[in-house]
Write an enzyme that holds these catalytic residues in place. Structure first.
Site, PDB file in Angstrom:
ATOM      1  N   CYS A  35     -13.824-118.117 -14.901  1.00  0.00           N
ATOM      2  CA  CYS A  35     -14.271-118.971 -14.094  1.00  0.00           C
ATOM      3  C   CYS A  35     -15.525-119.443 -14.983  1.00  0.00           C
ATOM      4  CB  CYS A  35     -14.343-119.070 -12.697  1.00  0.00           C
ATOM      5  SG  CYS A  35     -12.863-118.667 -11.913  1.00  0.00           S
ATOM      6  N   CYS A 106     -21.930-124.677  -7.741  1.00  0.00           N
ATOM      7  CA  CYS A 106     -22.805-123.344  -7.556  1.00  0.00           C
ATOM      8  C   CYS A 106     -23.459-122.939  -6.139  1.00  0.00           C
ATOM      9  CB  CYS A 106     -24.251-123.389  -8.537  1.00  0.00           C
ATOM     10  SG  CYS A 106     -23.608-123.581 -10.158  1.00  0.00           S
TER      11      CYS A 106
END
Lengths: 285, 389
Positions: A35, A106
């Site tokens: 990822c 994030c």
């Protein structure tokens, strides 16, 4: 160049609480090397008060991933599990001043790692990897993002467009094929519609041989080959035995280190979703 | 401003002071329009034509009128591809490689969505063009083959002459995006059997906003930008005289420079050797036997590219990365993926691209600083333990 706040830069350059707590009471993991970002969060919890006495992190990722992880450890220390569980990705982002839109995922990663770490504590401390439920309906196959995760992000952050959803969850950020589905989810959330009834599919075992070949070939042609072609590869149907579809990867896909993943994540997923849930795919070399 | 160590010359280069000096008079003194009937403007036509000759010389065109000035390398790519498919409307098959610049790849994808059959030829793990597959897919129904001369990310050089020959045998046009090759290695459009070739000034110390397209005499051509007779009707729009003049100067300097690429190659090799030696789990991406002399693409396992770049930036070192996070997209470089570079390495790739202005002291500084940066990031990484084993 990203427009990072001074706080993001500071937590990236000199991150606090780097590392791993030995004999941690809870360990949560999210993401992977594939990822492009991953976070491992370990926490120490006071059994009586359920207060988090210590938290450490390890992160593989960009500056905002490292900063989000580090500030999360600061935010949860001293909080009870119940208090910490209320922290949302928006809280993490605002603690950092802000994050670029494209980097909001994030902060979501931080929230998910925390969720997994709390779950891990409740389960006696064995490390738990945050993942979508087996039963969850996966919308973005590239990044394995479920409808539930997308709906949650839309509600929590008041997201209005497909790009917003991509920035926050990564969904739709790779091949982009699920973008229409994401738009439908957004529409649904804001119109409070009930989900449309699933169209019935014939179980694979009950199809004729010709029917099986036609159905499988159609899905390979429409959904699988265009994607593989982009990387200079392709796939051919070799055989169908019962519920097992045998395929061979061609071109650049042949012998590629991630060919196993291609079979599972791309070919099998597509066939399961478009043809029948009981299909298994095997690679023939 | 702090000292900058600029190792991102495949992204853009410094406009050389000599180039700027030649450009300057064409802003506020000789600002006339080359198309004008008065001498004040008309004389600028001579300046444009002089520049065209210099550019033709650099890229090995037989005639100066084979050069069309465009607004960018990307425009040249778009022009070449659209001209080819529109010139041969009955041929619905086009071929490119999987590792092209987006200015080619996106045009092909767009044409694919409009009904053209497209083959994206893959590469092996060194980034080498799959000639065998290319031979097997090209037919008499192929309108265009567009394959880059050298890859911007890894520097790998493709055998354009061989590809051009095969295209010719099948009556297909051959276009090459030579934006990264021109000025870095000797190129000759004429000798390589090329029909169309794109290039750009700002990669060879010219200014930004000016590119060019070589169109071999006798090649069917349809302009992309309509509305004027400029460039012999092949590209409408008042000539960007200062930039064209600068491009000419930059081409002249590059033609002299490209004769000796050994110095830049030696510095690149020094950098690469030292980094791979000092840093565990570092791998060079690309075909090391056949690469641009200025380009080094190195993957550092288990760390992420953007983080590396930002730490380098602290020291004033400019490089770029094929990691997902740097581009705003969420996937790592399509070039590294086509090469099947493992994900654990693709995200941690850094490209250093040198120029003739790069000094040994600068290379030594990078060699001194980078190992510590990678070590620091690996300490933070959850995959660091795999590394320690």
């Amino acid at each position: 160049m990203w427009d990072y706040t001074d706080k993001v830069k500071e937590y990236f350059k000199n991150p606090k609480n780097v590392g791993e707590i030995e004999n941690a009471d809870g360990t949560g993991q999210v993401g992977s090397l594939v990822c492009g970002d991953a976070l491992r969060l370990t926490i120490k919890v006071d059994r009586k008060t359920e207060k988090i006495s210590d938290a450490k992190f390890q992160t593989f990722g960009c500056a905002s991933a490292i900063a989000s992880s580090s500030i999360l450890t600061e935010m949860i220390k001293g909080k009870t599990l119940a208090e910490a569980s209320k922290i949302t990705n928006a809280d993490i982002a605002s603690e950092l001043g802000s994050l670029p839109e494209e980097k909001m995922h994030c902060s979501v990663m931080g929230m998910e790692a925390l969720e997994a770490a709390v779950k891990s504590y409740r389960a006696g401390g064995k490390p738990i990897v945050f993942e979508e439920d087996e039963s969850a309906k996966i919308v973005c196959k590239c990044f394995n993002v479920s409808e539930e995760t997308i709906v949650k992000a839309i509600r929590a952050n008041n997201l209005k467009t497909v790009d917003d959803v991509t920035h926050f969850t990564k969904a739709g950020g790779a091949c982009g094929r699920c973008k229409p589905d994401i738009q439908k989810i957004i529409d649904k959330v804001y119109s409070c519609e009930t989900p449309a009834a699933q169209t019935g599919k014939i179980p694979f075992g009950q199809m004729t041989v010709v029917g099986k070949i036609k159905a499988v070939e159609a899905v390979l042609e429409e959904y699988v080959r265009p994607k593989l072609n982009m990387d200079g590869g392709s796939v051919e149907l070799v055989d169908i035995e019962g519920g097992t579809v045998k395929v061979r990867l061609l071109g650049a896909c042949r012998g590629c280190a991630s060919s196993g993943g291609t079979i599972k994540m791309l070919v099998e997923r597509a066939l399961k979703e478009k043809v029948s849930n009981d299909i298994k795919v095997e690679q023939v070399i | 401003m702090k000292k900058v160590i600029y190792l991102d010359n495949n992204a853009t280069t410094m406009t050389a002071p000599e180039v700027v000096a030649e450009m300057l008079p064409y802003f506020s003194e000789k600002y006339g329009n080359p198309s004008s009937m008065h001498a004040f403007g008309g004389e600028n036509k001579h300046a444009v034509e002089a520049a065209r000759k210099k550019v033709a010389n650099l890229i090995g065109a037989q005639y100066a009128d084979e050069i069309i000035f465009t607004g960018s390398g990307s425009e040249a790519d778009n022009t070449a591809i659209m001209s080819a498919v529109n010139s041969f409307p009955n041929k619905k098959h086009i071929i490119t490689s999987a590792v092209e610049h987006p200015a080619v790849l996106e045009v092909f994808k767009n044409l694919q969505s409009k009904g053209w059959r497209v083959d994206y030829i893959g590469v092996d793990k060194f980034g080498v063009f799959d000639m065998e597959t290319f031979r097997s897919v090209i037919t008499k129904n192929t309108a265009l083959v567009s394959v880059m001369w050298a890859n911007s990310e890894t520097g790998t050089i493709f055998p354009v002459k061989e590809i051009a020959d095969i295209a010719k045998q099948n009556n297909a046009l051959f276009h090459t995006d030579a934006v990264q090759a021109v000025g870095k290695i000797p190129v000759s459009a004429e000798d390589s059997g090329i029909d169309m070739m794109s290039f750009s000034a700002h990669k060879i110390h010219g200014s930004k906003g000016i590119g060019g397209l070589y169109v071999k005499r006798g090649t069917r051509f349809l302009p992309l930008i309509l509305g004027g007779h400029q460039e012999k009707g092949k590209r409408a729009g008042t000539e960007n005289v200062p930039s064209i003049v600068g491009f000419g100067k930059a081409a002249e300097m590059a033609a002299a420079r490209v004769k000796d690429i050994s110095k830049i190659e030696a510095l690149r090799d020094k950098l690469e050797r030292a980094l791979v030696e000092k840093i565990p789990d570092a791998k060079v991406n690309g075909d090391q036997r056949n690469r641009l002399p200025n380009t080094s693409n190195i993957s550092f396992g288990y760390v992420e590219g953007e983080s590396i770049l930002l730490h380098l930036d602290e020291y004033g070192i400019c490089a770029s990365s094929g990691s997902a996070c740097t581009s705003g997209s969420l996937e790592p470089s399509h070039v590294l993926r086509a090469m099947c570079v493992d994900f654990s390495f693709a995200h941690g790739s850094v490209r250093f691209s040198l120029s003739d202005k790069t000094t040994e002291a600068e290379i030594d500084f990078v060699i001194e600083k980078l190992p510590g940066i990678i070590e620091k990031l690996r300490k933070i990484s959850p995959f660091g333990r795999n590394h320690a084993k």
